[in-house]
Design a protein around this motif. Structure first.
Motif, PDB file in Angstrom:
ATOM      1  N   ARG A 199      35.856  31.588  29.129  1.00 41.70           N
ATOM      2  CA  ARG A 199      36.413  32.188  27.908  1.00 41.70           C
ATOM      3  C   ARG A 199      36.329  33.708  28.053  1.00 41.70           C
ATOM      4  O   ARG A 199      35.320  34.240  28.491  1.00 41.70           O
ATOM      5  N   GLU A 200      37.357  34.408  27.633  1.00 43.38           N
ATOM      6  CA  GLU A 200      37.445  35.859  27.799  1.00 43.38           C
ATOM      7  C   GLU A 200      37.248  36.192  29.292  1.00 43.38           C
ATOM      8  O   GLU A 200      36.266  36.793  29.711  1.00 43.38           O
ATOM      9  N   LYS A 201      38.237  35.752  30.040  1.00 47.53           N
ATOM     10  CA  LYS A 201      38.140  35.719  31.501  1.00 47.53           C
ATOM     11  C   LYS A 201      37.814  37.075  32.134  1.00 47.53           C
ATOM     12  O   LYS A 201      37.149  37.141  33.176  1.00 47.53           O
ATOM     13  N   ALA A 202      38.255  38.156  31.483  1.00 46.81           N
ATOM     14  CA  ALA A 202      38.003  39.507  32.028  1.00 46.81           C
ATOM     15  C   ALA A 202      36.505  39.719  32.269  1.00 46.81           C
ATOM     16  O   ALA A 202      36.117  40.422  33.206  1.00 46.81           O
ATOM     17  N   HIS A 203      35.664  39.114  31.434  1.00 48.04           N
ATOM     18  CA  HIS A 203      34.213  39.268  31.616  1.00 48.04           C
ATOM     19  C   HIS A 203      33.752  38.663  32.942  1.00 48.04           C
ATOM     20  O   HIS A 203      32.904  39.213  33.635  1.00 48.04           O
ATOM     21  N   PHE A 204      34.317  37.507  33.268  1.00 45.68           N
ATOM     22  CA  PHE A 204      33.889  36.823  34.492  1.00 45.68           C
ATOM     23  C   PHE A 204      34.453  37.521  35.726  1.00 45.68           C
ATOM     24  O   PHE A 204      33.784  37.607  36.756  1.00 45.68           O
ATOM     25  N   ASP A 205      35.678  38.065  35.597  1.00 47.11           N
ATOM     26  CA  ASP A 205      36.252  38.840  36.713  1.00 47.11           C
ATOM     27  C   ASP A 205      35.395  40.075  36.960  1.00 47.11           C
ATOM     28  O   ASP A 205      35.079  40.426  38.103  1.00 47.11           O
ATOM     29  N   PHE A 206      35.006  40.736  35.865  1.00 48.88           N
ATOM     30  CA  PHE A 206      34.180  41.939  35.984  1.00 48.88           C
ATOM     31  C   PHE A 206      32.837  41.593  36.642  1.00 48.88           C
ATOM     32  O   PHE A 206      32.382  42.275  37.562  1.00 48.88           O
ATOM     33  N   LEU A 207      32.244  40.499  36.173  1.00 47.42           N
ATOM     34  CA  LEU A 207      30.943  40.082  36.715  1.00 47.42           C
ATOM     35  C   LEU A 207      31.047  39.801  38.217  1.00 47.42           C
ATOM     36  O   LEU A 207      30.188  40.218  39.004  1.00 47.42           O
ATOM     37  N   ALA A 208      32.108  39.109  38.594  1.00 48.32           N
ATOM     38  CA  ALA A 208      32.295  38.787  40.012  1.00 48.32           C
ATOM     39  C   ALA A 208      32.383  40.077  40.838  1.00 48.32           C
ATOM     40  O   ALA A 208      31.918  40.123  41.978  1.00 48.32           O
ATOM     41  N   ASN A 209      32.940  41.137  40.234  1.00 47.21           N
ATOM     42  CA  ASN A 209      33.054  42.415  40.947  1.00 47.21           C
ATOM     43  C   ASN A 209      31.728  43.135  41.083  1.00 47.21           C
ATOM     44  O   ASN A 209      31.453  43.757  42.104  1.00 47.21           O
ATOM     45  N   VAL A 210      30.910  43.097  40.018  1.00 45.55           N
ATOM     46  CA  VAL A 210      29.692  43.923  40.033  1.00 45.55           C
ATOM     47  C   VAL A 210      28.453  43.207  40.572  1.00 45.55           C
ATOM     48  O   VAL A 210      27.498  43.874  40.980  1.00 45.55           O
ATOM     49  N   LEU A 211      28.486  41.877  40.603  1.00 45.40           N
ATOM     50  CA  LEU A 211      27.272  41.150  41.022  1.00 45.40           C
ATOM     51  C   LEU A 211      26.826  41.467  42.461  1.00 45.40           C
ATOM     52  O   LEU A 211      25.630  41.683  42.682  1.00 45.40           O
TER      53      LEU A 211
END
Ligand SMILES: C[S@@+](CC[C@H](N)C(=O)[O-])C[C@H]1O[C@@H](n2cnc3c(N)ncnc32)[C@H](O)[C@@H]1O
Length: 281
Positions: free
Chosen positions: A90-102
């Motif tokens: 849900r609110e996919k941008a959050h998961f895309d962002f997380l995948a980038n910064v993790l």
């Protein structure tokens, strides 16, 4: 017919005094602020429960709550009243962002001498948010070398919804937001549903927790998801909660809120990163 109508809870109004009592009880217990506009919804949702209890007026139900004062009954009430709407990614941008910064965050932790990552889904509902976090973490771990000690804590006040989260069984319809290759990798297909596979399940600890009550842990957490719950709280409860999140976040840790939630004026040490994501500085 008239007699039947008189005793039919579905036709009875929820008067001011009873609504006020239920609002205060729910607020004290969970921080949820039920405003006037919710009265009809609450009335409608409670009817079936009252019928099961053999209670045929809201006044009688309030007396029952006062007499039993049981946490179990208050929990049932919360299960009925809370809104558990959620979905995978849900609110996919959050998961895309997380995948980038993790990956960078993990590298920083390694340099600091601890290959340890702690995530918290504070209002996990039926588990989709926590399992989505788990998938992003697992995917990231395949990119970074060496062992990383990862745990995801997933909590909710509703014990009924947590049971569903722990079961980890989702209809095909609910799985539509999970890309097919991840569906195949992290779930077992059953007849008309999917079940979360053990490696993903083992990453997550589901616990019953009222987030506005005491927390039996201190953190620190690297990532906190508190999405689509604070909208039900009043400003004072939101402020207090955000301060507590900030205290138990690692420096450079991230707090994710729902897209309609914001920290305006709340926490000077939480800096805006992208919409509804904040970093502790
Ligand atoms: C709308 S769902 C949000 C689920 C998920 N975070 C998402 O964004 O998809 C809100 C959840 O907050 C939970 N909740 C409400 N008050 C709570 C409290 N005081 N402590 C913990 N969970 C609470 C409800 O039980 C419900 O599952």
């Amino acid at each position: 017919m008239e007699e039947a109508e008189k005793s039919d809870i579905f036709l009875k109004p929820l008067h001011d005094a009873e609504y006020q009592y239920l609002r205060e009880l729910i607020y004290q217990y969970s921080g949820i602020n039920l405003h006037e506009g919710k009265r009809e919804l609450i009335r409608a949702r409670l009817c079936t429960h009252l019928k099961k209890l053999g209670i045929d007026s809201f006044r009688e139900y309030c007396n029952y709550l006062k007499q039993t004062a049981s946490a179990d009954e208050i929990n049932k009430l919360l299960n009925i009243l809370s809104t558990n709407m959620t979905q995978f990614f849900r609110e996919k941008a959050h998961f895309d962002f997380l995948a980038n910064v993790l990956p960078e965050m993990i590298q920083r932790r390694k340099k600091q001498g601890s290959a340890r990552l702690r995530l918290w889904s504070t209002a996990c509902s039926s588990g989709e948010e926590a399992y989505s976090l788990g998938i992003i973490v697992q995917e990231t771990l395949t990119e970074v070398s060496g062992h990383v000690d990862v745990k995801i804590l997933a909590t909710d006040i509703s014990s009924g919804i947590l049971e569903r989260a722990i079961l980890g069984k989702y209809s095909k319809e609910r799985m539509q937001d999970v890309p097919p290759h991840w569906r195949a990798k992290y779930f077992k297909a059953a007849r008309d549903s999917y079940i979360v596979d053990m490696p993903l399940k083992n990453l997550i600890q589901f616990r019953h927790l009222n987030v506005v009550g005491p927390w039996p842990f201190k953190g620190p957490f690297d990532i906190i998801f508190c999405r689509n719950m604070m909208i039900y709280f009043d400003k004072a409860t939101q402020q207090n909660l955000v301060e507590r999140f900030s205290e138990c976040l690692q420096e450079d840790g991230l707090l994710f809120l729902g897209h309609s939630e914001s920290l305006v004026g709340f926490a000077p040490n939480l800096k805006y990163v992208i919409p509804s994501v904040y970093r502790k500085v």
